[in-house]
Scaffold this motif. Structure first.
Motif: not given
Length: 105
Positions: A67-88
Motif C-alpha cells: 500500500x506504500x507507493x514509495x516502495x514501488x515504481x510507476x511500472x509496479x516493480x519494487x523500488x531500489x531504495x525500498x529494497x536497500x532499506x529491507x537489507x538488499x
C-alpha cells in the motif's frame, strides 16, 4: 529495531530457531556476531556466486508494503531504495531481471 535480510552460509540460531540454509531476517545487533564469524553475509553480497538468489530477492520484496507507493515504481516493480532499506543491495538491472522472473508467475 529494523530487520535486514542475511544469507545463511552455515547453520545459525536466531531468535531461538536454527536456520540451516537460505536467508534469515534479523536485527543488526543479532547479526553482528554471526557476520563476524562468517555464518551470515549480507543479502545481495556475493559469496562467490556473484548473483542474488530469487529466494533472497523474494524475501526482501515480501518486506515491502503493497500500500506504500514509495516502495514501488510507476511500472509496479519494487523500488531500489525500498529494497536497500529491507537489507538488499541490488542494482536496477538486477532488480529488473529478478522482477521479470517473478512477474512471469
Amino acid at each position: 529495531m529494523t530487520k535486514q535480510i542475511y544469507k545463511v552460509r552455515q547453520p545459525v540460531k536466531v531468535a531461538g530457531k536454527i536456520i540451516k540454509a537460505g536467508t534469515v531476517s534479523c536485527t543488526q545487533q543479532e547479526a553482528a556476531p554471526l557476520l563476524k564469524n562468517g555464518s551470515l553475509i549480507e543479502a545481495g553480497t556475493s559469496a562467490g556466486d556473484g548473483e542474488i538468489s530469487m529466494e533472497v530477492f523474494a524475501e526482501a520484496v515480501a518486506q515491502l508494503d503493497t500500500e506504500n507507493s514509495e516502495h514501488w515504481t510507476n511500472a509496479g516493480a519494487p523500488d531500489i531504495k525500498a529494497l536497500n532499506k529491507a537489507g538488499l543491495k541490488i542494482s536496477a538491472a538486477e532488480r529488473d531481471a529478478l522482477w521479470a522472473e517473478v512477474d512471469k508467475d
